[in-house]
Scaffold this motif. Structure first.
Motif, PDB file in Angstrom:
ATOM      1  N   LEU A  82      20.350  34.131  21.555  1.00  0.00           N
ATOM      2  CA  LEU A  82      20.891  33.581  20.067  1.00  0.00           C
ATOM      3  C   LEU A  82      19.873  32.591  19.348  1.00  0.00           C
ATOM      4  CD1 LEU A  82      24.597  32.788  20.560  1.00  0.00           C
ATOM      5  CD2 LEU A  82      23.715  34.930  19.736  1.00  0.00           C
ATOM      6  N   PRO A  83      19.358  33.091  18.379  1.00  0.00           N
ATOM      7  CA  PRO A  83      18.601  31.922  17.383  1.00  0.00           C
ATOM      8  C   PRO A  83      19.337  30.783  17.398  1.00  0.00           C
ATOM      9  CG  PRO A  83      19.367  33.693  16.073  1.00  0.00           C
ATOM     10  CD  PRO A  83      19.898  34.157  17.486  1.00  0.00           C
ATOM     11  N   GLU A  84      18.704  29.796  17.325  1.00  0.00           N
ATOM     12  CA  GLU A  84      19.299  28.290  17.270  1.00  0.00           C
ATOM     13  C   GLU A  84      20.221  28.023  16.242  1.00  0.00           C
ATOM     14  OE1 GLU A  84      17.297  24.020  15.878  1.00  0.00           O
ATOM     15  OE2 GLU A  84      16.079  25.108  17.413  1.00  0.00           O
ATOM     16  N   GLU A  85      20.008  28.948  14.854  1.00  0.00           N
ATOM     17  CA  GLU A  85      20.944  28.835  14.046  1.00  0.00           C
ATOM     18  C   GLU A  85      22.334  29.135  14.282  1.00  0.00           C
ATOM     19  OE1 GLU A  85      17.905  31.168  12.977  1.00  0.00           O
ATOM     20  OE2 GLU A  85      17.223  29.237  13.540  1.00  0.00           O
ATOM     21  N   ASP A  86      22.227  30.119  15.137  1.00  0.00           N
ATOM     22  CA  ASP A  86      23.637  30.754  15.647  1.00  0.00           C
ATOM     23  C   ASP A  86      24.476  29.729  16.349  1.00  0.00           C
ATOM     24  OD1 ASP A  86      22.437  33.124  14.371  1.00  0.00           O
ATOM     25  OD2 ASP A  86      23.189  34.431  15.989  1.00  0.00           O
ATOM     26  N   HIS A 110      19.002  20.305  28.393  1.00  0.00           N
ATOM     27  CA  HIS A 110      17.912  19.831  27.572  1.00  0.00           C
ATOM     28  C   HIS A 110      17.486  20.795  26.342  1.00  0.00           C
ATOM     29  CE1 HIS A 110      13.659  19.118  26.737  1.00  0.00           C
ATOM     30  NE2 HIS A 110      14.085  17.975  26.962  1.00  0.00           N
ATOM     31  N   HIS A 111      17.589  22.038  27.007  1.00  0.00           N
ATOM     32  CA  HIS A 111      17.190  22.998  25.838  1.00  0.00           C
ATOM     33  C   HIS A 111      18.139  22.962  24.563  1.00  0.00           C
ATOM     34  CE1 HIS A 111      16.058  26.745  23.937  1.00  0.00           C
ATOM     35  NE2 HIS A 111      17.248  27.213  23.724  1.00  0.00           N
ATOM     36  N   PHE A 112      19.460  22.889  24.989  1.00  0.00           N
ATOM     37  CA  PHE A 112      20.494  22.952  23.842  1.00  0.00           C
ATOM     38  C   PHE A 112      20.463  21.585  23.058  1.00  0.00           C
ATOM     39  CE2 PHE A 112      22.054  26.728  26.049  1.00  0.00           C
ATOM     40  CZ  PHE A 112      22.480  27.612  25.038  1.00  0.00           C
ATOM     41  N   LEU A 113      20.258  20.559  23.891  1.00  0.00           N
ATOM     42  CA  LEU A 113      20.267  19.138  23.063  1.00  0.00           C
ATOM     43  C   LEU A 113      19.183  18.910  22.178  1.00  0.00           C
ATOM     44  CD1 LEU A 113      21.397  16.842  26.151  1.00  0.00           C
ATOM     45  CD2 LEU A 113      22.612  17.604  24.012  1.00  0.00           C
ATOM     46  N   LYS A 114      18.275  19.956  21.943  1.00  0.00           N
ATOM     47  CA  LYS A 114      17.260  19.757  20.966  1.00  0.00           C
ATOM     48  C   LYS A 114      17.904  20.217  19.523  1.00  0.00           C
ATOM     49  CE  LYS A 114      13.458  21.229  24.193  1.00  0.00           C
ATOM     50  NZ  LYS A 114      12.658  22.302  24.601  1.00  0.00           N
ATOM     51  N   THR A 115      18.977  20.694  19.536  1.00  0.00           N
ATOM     52  CA  THR A 115      19.887  21.344  18.448  1.00  0.00           C
ATOM     53  C   THR A 115      20.919  20.459  18.209  1.00  0.00           C
ATOM     54  OG1 THR A 115      18.994  23.529  18.983  1.00  0.00           O
ATOM     55  CG2 THR A 115      20.524  23.323  17.291  1.00  0.00           C
ATOM     56  N   PRO A 116      21.448  20.103  16.972  1.00  0.00           N
ATOM     57  CA  PRO A 116      22.605  19.357  16.833  1.00  0.00           C
ATOM     58  C   PRO A 116      23.578  20.214  17.101  1.00  0.00           C
ATOM     59  CG  PRO A 116      21.072  19.547  14.723  1.00  0.00           C
ATOM     60  CD  PRO A 116      20.725  20.218  15.695  1.00  0.00           C
ATOM     61  N   LEU A 117      24.452  19.974  17.929  1.00  0.00           N
ATOM     62  CA  LEU A 117      25.679  20.609  18.318  1.00  0.00           C
ATOM     63  C   LEU A 117      26.989  19.886  18.243  1.00  0.00           C
ATOM     64  CD1 LEU A 117      24.470  21.621  21.906  1.00  0.00           C
ATOM     65  CD2 LEU A 117      24.444  23.104  19.807  1.00  0.00           C
ATOM     66  N   LYS A 118      28.025  20.439  18.018  1.00  0.00           N
ATOM     67  CA  LYS A 118      29.496  19.871  17.844  1.00  0.00           C
ATOM     68  C   LYS A 118      29.791  19.073  19.214  1.00  0.00           C
ATOM     69  CE  LYS A 118      32.445  21.190  14.865  1.00  0.00           C
ATOM     70  NZ  LYS A 118      33.696  22.169  14.305  1.00  0.00           N
ATOM     71  N   GLN A 119      29.791  20.098  20.378  1.00  0.00           N
ATOM     72  CA  GLN A 119      29.952  19.355  21.620  1.00  0.00           C
ATOM     73  C   GLN A 119      28.701  20.583  22.538  1.00  0.00           C
ATOM     74  OE1 GLN A 119      33.680  19.080  23.392  1.00  0.00           O
ATOM     75  NE2 GLN A 119      34.199  21.128  23.230  1.00  0.00           N
TER      76      GLN A 119
END
Length: 166
Positions: A82-86, A110-119
């Motif tokens: 999935l692209p980061e925006e998704d 670490h990969h996912f933490l480069k993007t703001p996430l809800k959780q």
């Protein structure tokens, strides 16, 4: 060395259902949950979790494939289907089959933490308690204290799922 069964097909089904309910409880107000399976056993486990999640939650469940070279994730890097925006500002559950040293999970986190996430939560079927990195499974099927020489195998086969040591 002889093969030692840890979990039967039926026991794995129970663990999958229990983890799916825990994921749902942690995301009860979410409209969408991203289930990110690490290619290999993690992706197979993620697909099984998604099957149960789709039955128990009204939320949209989206599968994201996470690809890395497990022997050298630093060199290969981590990519997602999935692209980061998704997955930006959404709830993500990173899934793997076995948490051994924590290397695969920590690089995925670490990969996912480069993007703001809800959780961001993690789910594994087997937690081996041999961590090199400070990463934990938020949802786990079973914790095993094994020797480093023992190898945990997870097989996902139609009606013959099993976890065993060799």
């Amino acid at each position: 060395m002889m093969e030692q069964n840890i979990l039967t097909h039926q026991q794995i089904q129970h663990k999958i259902e229990r983890i799916a309910y825990q994921i749902y409880e942690a995301n009860v107000t979410e409209k969408e949950i991203i289930v990110a399976g690490i290619v290999g056993g993690g992706l197979n486990f993620a697909k099984k979790l998604i099957t149960v999640l789709k039955k128990i939650t009204p939320a949209e469940i989206t599968l994201c494939k996470v690809t890395m070279d497990k022997s050298d994730p630093l060199k290969s890097g981590v990519s997602t289907s999935l692209p980061e925006e998704d997955y930006k500002n959404k709830s993500v559950v990173l899934v793997d089959d076995v948490l051994n040293s924590g290397t695969t999970l920590i690089y995925g986190v670490h990969h996912f933490l480069k993007t703001p996430l809800k959780q961001l939560k993690t789910a594994v079927l087997v937690n081996r308690n041999h961590k090199k990195y400070p990463v934990k499974a938020d949802f786990k099927g079973i914790s095993l204290s094994t020797s480093l020489q023992e190898h945990v195998n997870v097989l996902f086969e139609p009606k013959k799922n099993r976890v065993f040591l060799d």
